[in-house]
Write an enzyme that holds these catalytic residues in place. Sequence first.
Site, PDB file in Angstrom:
ATOM      1  N   LYS A 138      18.854 -62.311  34.583  1.00  2.00           N
ATOM      2  CA  LYS A 138      18.389 -62.054  33.214  1.00  2.00           C
ATOM      3  C   LYS A 138      19.549 -61.848  32.238  1.00  2.00           C
ATOM      4  CE  LYS A 138      16.889 -57.429  34.655  1.00  2.00           C
ATOM      5  NZ  LYS A 138      16.936 -57.668  36.110  1.00  2.00           N
ATOM      6  N   THR A 139      20.651 -61.242  32.691  1.00  2.00           N
ATOM      7  CA  THR A 139      21.779 -61.029  31.769  1.00  2.00           C
ATOM      8  C   THR A 139      22.371 -62.378  31.360  1.00  2.00           C
ATOM      9  OG1 THR A 139      22.247 -58.954  32.865  1.00  2.00           O
ATOM     10  CG2 THR A 139      23.987 -59.839  31.496  1.00  2.00           C
ATOM     11  N   GLU A 147      17.385 -58.298  26.685  1.00  3.82           N
ATOM     12  CA  GLU A 147      17.251 -58.337  28.136  1.00  3.82           C
ATOM     13  C   GLU A 147      16.213 -57.279  28.508  1.00  3.82           C
ATOM     14  OE1 GLU A 147      20.823 -58.289  30.467  1.00  3.82           O
ATOM     15  OE2 GLU A 147      19.796 -57.301  32.137  1.00  3.82           O
TER      16      GLU A 147
END
Length: 780
Positions: A118-119, A162
């Site tokens: 996700k980052t 995020e």
Amino acid sequence: MKTRGVPERVHLVGVGGMHLSGIARILVAWGHRVTGSDLRLSPLTEQLAALGVTVLEGHKAENVGDAQLVITTSAAKDDNPELIEARQRGILVLKRHEFVAKLMEGRHAICVAGTHGKTTTTGLIAAMLVRAGRSPTYLVGGEVRDLGTNAAPGEGKELVVEADEFDRAFLAYHPDLAVVTNVEPDHLDIYGSFDEYARCFAQFMTQVPPDGLLIACADSPTVRELLAQTKPSARVETYALEQPADWQAGDVETLPDGGHAFTARHRGEEIGRFTIALAGLHNVANGLAGIAAGHALGVPVGTMRQTLAAYSGARRRFELVGEAAGVTVMDDYAHHPTEVAATVAAARERFAGRRLIAVFQPHTYSRTAYLLDGFRTCFRDLDELLVLATYAAREPESAGMDAQQLAYMIEAPRARYVATFEEAAQAALELLRPSDVFFTIGAGDVDAVGPLVLERLQSRPAAGSMVQGFPGYEALIRSLGKITSVRLSEPLSRRTTFGVGGPADIYVVAENADQLAAIVIACREHKAPVFVLGSGSNILAGDGGIRGVVIDNRAKAISGPLPDEGGALRFRAESGASFAGVARTLARQGYAGLEWASGIPGTLGGAVVYNAGAYGGCLADVLRSVRIVNGTGAAKELPAGDLELVYRGSAFTRGQFRDRVVLAAEFVVWQGDAGALTQRVHELDSKRLAAQPRGRNAGSIFKNPPGHPAWKLIDEVGLRGHRIGDAQISDKHCNFFINAGHARAADVKALIDLARSRVRERFGIELELEIGLVGEGFDG
Ligand SMILES: Cc1cc2nc3c(=O)[nH]c(=O)nc-3n(C[C@H](O)[C@H](O)[C@H](O)COP(=O)(O)OP(=O)(O)OC[C@H]3O[C@@H](n4cnc5c(N)ncnc54)[C@H](O)[C@@H]3O)c2cc1C
């Protein structure tokens, strides 16, 4: 209320965390008075302090001060004295995700959730919007290298977040566009079971409103199941590398540097061919998710392609820490078996044929226990493994399994437990040999081990270096040690503006011209080859490094003015002085004649060697004489004429002055008007800024052939933006080649050869190098 419904005075509890530090950055940029506390100060809190956040160490009731809003990390417990104080005083307390949810009101919210990736994906979407000029606000859970930060406010309507699942934070969000990268067991200490974890992801998916878009990865079996079960009301687009999906990456090709090229297709229609420099197929999936999101947001394909090609990911994700004694040191944030396996696979691809040695630090006792099966096998492709004591985060040891037990349970390779950073570094040094790759892996503070290992490796001779085989080496080092400090195997990638280059066998710094002369003489006596390094702004240093002694020239004294002929004035500067610095100082003081040089990086010595020039001026116009130390060790003054300066060349570049080193130079200027000269410098700064790309480079690579700007020739043969490995021809100025990540000299050289051959074939023109190729590692 100061701005956007947020009161003027805000206090953040746990400001040193990645998410809260991002909020602090945004608030302070919006003009709020921000204080923040954390248990320990860190480089991150130092950065915040530099931005204007008042950072307080430790948690105390009085830290709340006159705050009108308190935002807290999820990790802070209810008995935190600051939270007790705020609640007693009736001050509004919000968890950070509750606050972020408020920020989303009235904005176009884009959230990326998922167990892994996700980052990287959030950073990529933010970078695309930034490049597209959409000025998004973004909050990423890691520092994105391309953006230089983890968070920033923007003027545009998009807010990119995020959406992490820790403390069920993501359930506070109802995004307009959501991406779900995958769902696998994690954070079971909080969720209790995988069923509950998956149920929360399902809930997140259904929170996208009916007019929103959910982009979900069909390669993840749980994501597929959740989509089938929950039937989100939002429009759904799937993406995948293997499964049928709306978005697919085809013709995936692994590039020599470990990155990938692929063709993105949307429901069968080709959107374009893309490259991503990040290693590992999982990053092709992340890239595809970014493209699907960018497409929905109306980001032009060209912008997406450029962003993806240049994207170097988040910090601590497959990050190069440094190189020394032939060993490459890398760091990665992986802390879940799937992530570890992906990192190891990517490393195998990227560093084919080299030994891989890692130190892994488990993150929390509970995760180690509930993911034990995965941890037992995920390191299999490593050659050697050290397991460092667990990073406990917020847990007691009783919550699960410790690192020592884990080391015992890992099936392959046989792992050795190390209790401290020091022990880890020592154990690594015993294992490491030239050409090995050393990884620190984990989400805790294991990244502290890499710099320790590098520091010690630096005092090891490089493989194949002259140091090992050079009989007089110890005597030479003793001689040099009497003049200045000596380092062995210093990576030149740290000392060149390209950020490229292997080790210098012996590296010394000269602080003044006398020291410079003394070092040169000592090297001559010991028959050791010498290379003088200015700012390293006009060289490409080979991946094999430089044999012999590299002198980093920092001799920078300047004196004058003295009267010269015809009312001119003479200044004298040591050769390590910054050429642009001298030019700017003189302009400010009202001396005319060097303004054109105010933007040329590098030292005066380098400028003499290359007869540096810009905007119609060059050093030959003003140079009166140079002081050099010659082949026999004697120093003497030479008139400028003896150097035979021509366009970007001199007796040095033609090899006639091979043994000589410039100690100082004298040049002439005239009395002028300080205001007008400073104004001229500003104008030239703006011109340079508009024309030249940022990033690591060495200025113009080729000289301009008469009547043909080199950039134009390179552009016309279709090489604008062309990339080999991490070396890229700038898309802003085709005669600038950029190190877009971890470029090697071999990559840059391959680009040089390609540009030369294409221009030769098409125009019959031989491009001549302006930069110098120095050291070892260039074929032909
Ligand atoms: C962004 C950017 C923009 C640039 N723009 C320009 C421009 O407009 N015009 C221009 O001319 N150049 C430009 N350059 C190139 C570069 O800045 C100049 O050539 C500069 O003069 C090089 O100096 P340096 O100290 O970095 O030399 P280095 O790169 O360190 O060394 C270059 C060569 O000079 C030798 N050398 C250095 N010092 C000495 C010494 N004291 N005695 C003997 N030999 C020595 C080195 O051994 C090496 O062979 C640019 C570079 C960059 C990165």
